[in-house]
Design an enzyme around this catalytic site. Structure first.
Site, PDB file in Angstrom:
ATOM      1  N   HIS A 114       0.832  -1.207   0.000  1.00  0.00           N
ATOM      2  CA  HIS A 114       0.000   0.000   0.000  1.00  0.00           C
ATOM      3  C   HIS A 114       0.866   1.256   0.000  1.00  0.00           C
ATOM      4  O   HIS A 114       2.018   1.222   0.445  1.00  0.00           O
ATOM      5  CB  HIS A 114      -0.892   0.053   1.258  1.00  0.00           C
ATOM      6  CG  HIS A 114      -1.796  -1.121   1.430  1.00  0.00           C
ATOM      7  ND1 HIS A 114      -1.916  -1.790   2.624  1.00  0.00           N
ATOM      8  CD2 HIS A 114      -2.625  -1.747   0.554  1.00  0.00           C
ATOM      9  CE1 HIS A 114      -2.795  -2.783   2.492  1.00  0.00           C
ATOM     10  NE2 HIS A 114      -3.236  -2.771   1.242  1.00  0.00           N
ATOM     11  N   HIS A 116       1.140   4.714   1.883  1.00  0.00           N
ATOM     12  CA  HIS A 116       0.674   5.293   3.144  1.00  0.00           C
ATOM     13  C   HIS A 116       0.842   6.815   3.150  1.00  0.00           C
ATOM     14  O   HIS A 116       1.536   7.384   2.317  1.00  0.00           O
ATOM     15  CB  HIS A 116       1.410   4.652   4.319  1.00  0.00           C
ATOM     16  CG  HIS A 116       0.900   3.284   4.661  1.00  0.00           C
ATOM     17  ND1 HIS A 116       0.424   2.946   5.907  1.00  0.00           N
ATOM     18  CD2 HIS A 116       0.773   2.155   3.911  1.00  0.00           C
ATOM     19  CE1 HIS A 116       0.040   1.680   5.924  1.00  0.00           C
ATOM     20  NE2 HIS A 116       0.253   1.180   4.709  1.00  0.00           N
ATOM     21  N   HIS A 131      -3.379   4.409   5.356  1.00  0.00           N
ATOM     22  CA  HIS A 131      -3.391   4.444   3.894  1.00  0.00           C
ATOM     23  C   HIS A 131      -3.595   5.873   3.407  1.00  0.00           C
ATOM     24  O   HIS A 131      -4.336   6.658   4.024  1.00  0.00           O
ATOM     25  CB  HIS A 131      -4.531   3.586   3.351  1.00  0.00           C
ATOM     26  CG  HIS A 131      -4.302   2.120   3.521  1.00  0.00           C
ATOM     27  ND1 HIS A 131      -5.058   1.183   2.864  1.00  0.00           N
ATOM     28  CD2 HIS A 131      -3.396   1.428   4.257  1.00  0.00           C
ATOM     29  CE1 HIS A 131      -4.638  -0.032   3.189  1.00  0.00           C
ATOM     30  NE2 HIS A 131      -3.628   0.101   4.044  1.00  0.00           N
ATOM     31  N   HIS A 139     -11.563   1.524   2.225  1.00  0.00           N
ATOM     32  CA  HIS A 139     -10.675   0.575   1.574  1.00  0.00           C
ATOM     33  C   HIS A 139     -11.533  -0.499   0.906  1.00  0.00           C
ATOM     34  O   HIS A 139     -12.575  -0.873   1.467  1.00  0.00           O
ATOM     35  CB  HIS A 139      -9.751  -0.035   2.635  1.00  0.00           C
ATOM     36  CG  HIS A 139      -8.850  -1.088   2.126  1.00  0.00           C
ATOM     37  ND1 HIS A 139      -7.744  -0.830   1.358  1.00  0.00           N
ATOM     38  CD2 HIS A 139      -8.893  -2.436   2.268  1.00  0.00           C
ATOM     39  CE1 HIS A 139      -7.132  -1.942   1.065  1.00  0.00           C
ATOM     40  NE2 HIS A 139      -7.806  -2.943   1.599  1.00  0.00           N
ATOM     41  N   HIS A 142      -8.817   3.329  -1.974  1.00  0.00           N
ATOM     42  CA  HIS A 142      -7.785   4.354  -1.793  1.00  0.00           C
ATOM     43  C   HIS A 142      -6.868   4.361  -3.013  1.00  0.00           C
ATOM     44  O   HIS A 142      -6.602   3.305  -3.592  1.00  0.00           O
ATOM     45  CB  HIS A 142      -6.953   4.070  -0.538  1.00  0.00           C
ATOM     46  CG  HIS A 142      -7.786   3.885   0.699  1.00  0.00           C
ATOM     47  ND1 HIS A 142      -7.374   3.094   1.750  1.00  0.00           N
ATOM     48  CD2 HIS A 142      -9.004   4.380   1.051  1.00  0.00           C
ATOM     49  CE1 HIS A 142      -8.298   3.109   2.706  1.00  0.00           C
ATOM     50  NE2 HIS A 142      -9.294   3.880   2.296  1.00  0.00           N
ATOM     51  N   ASP A 145      -3.971   1.754  -2.819  1.00  0.00           N
ATOM     52  CA  ASP A 145      -4.204   0.323  -2.606  1.00  0.00           C
ATOM     53  C   ASP A 145      -3.701  -0.453  -3.816  1.00  0.00           C
ATOM     54  O   ASP A 145      -4.431  -0.673  -4.784  1.00  0.00           O
ATOM     55  CB  ASP A 145      -5.704   0.062  -2.382  1.00  0.00           C
ATOM     56  CG  ASP A 145      -6.200   0.676  -1.080  1.00  0.00           C
ATOM     57  OD1 ASP A 145      -5.365   0.913  -0.193  1.00  0.00           O
ATOM     58  OD2 ASP A 145      -7.417   0.898  -0.965  1.00  0.00           O
TER      59      ASP A 145
END
Length: 227
Positions: A114, A116, A131, A139, A142, A145
């Site tokens: 992911h 962040h 995230h 989620h 995002h 992702d």
């Protein structure tokens, strides 16, 4: 032409020398002559202008140098490598090239990767925040992702299209990429954590996304479909 003009001034001066308004006339003639001279002198060509610059094609590159989290206990996976980014234009898709090593030779575990929120590694990967979720959605919607990935021959090599961007206010530049210990449940876990981070577990490795030249992308051989 300038000589004729001066001769005319001399004639006018002789005629008006004895008149009371001679001084005023002389001033007017003088000012007219100054204007004429200034108009006749061509401006010098400016050779100090900045040279033309080739048009920039707009392509943006970024690199993330992956390192194991400093908070990992002994015996945990030591993952290294790079995550590379390339986006030709703000309206084009962002391509991501994952090139990581350090996974077990026999590894059936799929692991989430992911983007962040923070590029802060002061407390290992734990200080990178949650995230990156600028639109405040659940989620797995995002922009960071990236999905789940399985190791092959102790490495993960894959190219994908990400919903993130390197341009504008929503750019992921300066943020972090994090590799988790477990698989992302893609929001299907039935609890709050699933809608926040996919219950992907411990953070094994991380890096900060930084602007780069095309050098890293061009020198890295893109993975084949078999990989």
């Amino acid at each position: 032409m300038e000589i004729v003009y001066v001769q005319s001034i001399n004639k006018m001066t002789k005629m008006a020398r004895n008149t009371p308004s001679f001084n005023c006339l002389l001033l007017v003639v003088f000012l007219g002559f100054q204007t004429f001279c200034c108009e006749e002198i061509p401006l010098k060509e400016d050779h100090t202008a900045a040279p033309s610059v080739p048009d920039f094609n707009g392509t943006q590159y970024a690199v993330c140098e992956m390192r194991p989290s400093s908070l990992l206990p002994e015996g945990q996976l030591q993952i290294y490598g790079q995550v590379l980014f390339r986006q030709v234009h703000p309206k084009d898709a962002l391509r991501v090239m994952i090139n990581l090593q350090g996974f077990p030779s026999k590894d059936d575990q799929s692991r989430a990767i992911h983007i962040h929120e923070f590029g802060d590694l002061s407390s290992g990967c734990d200080s990178t925040g949650g995230h990156y979720n600028p639109l405040k959605v659940n989620h797995p919607n995002h922009p960071g992702d990236l999905g789940n990935f399985s190791g092959h021959n102790r490495s993960i090599r894959q190219v994908l299209i990400a919903p993130a961007t390197l341009f504008g206010e929503l750019s992921v530049l300066g943020r972090a990429v994090v590799i988790h210990a477990k698989e992302d449940d893609m929001g299907q876990g039935g609890n709050e954590g699933s809608l926040l981070h996919g219950n992907a577990g411990q953070r094994l490795a991380c890096c900060i996304i930084g602007v780069s030249t095309s050098r890293h992308w061009n020198k890295t051989v893109e993975p084949t479909v078999e990989e």
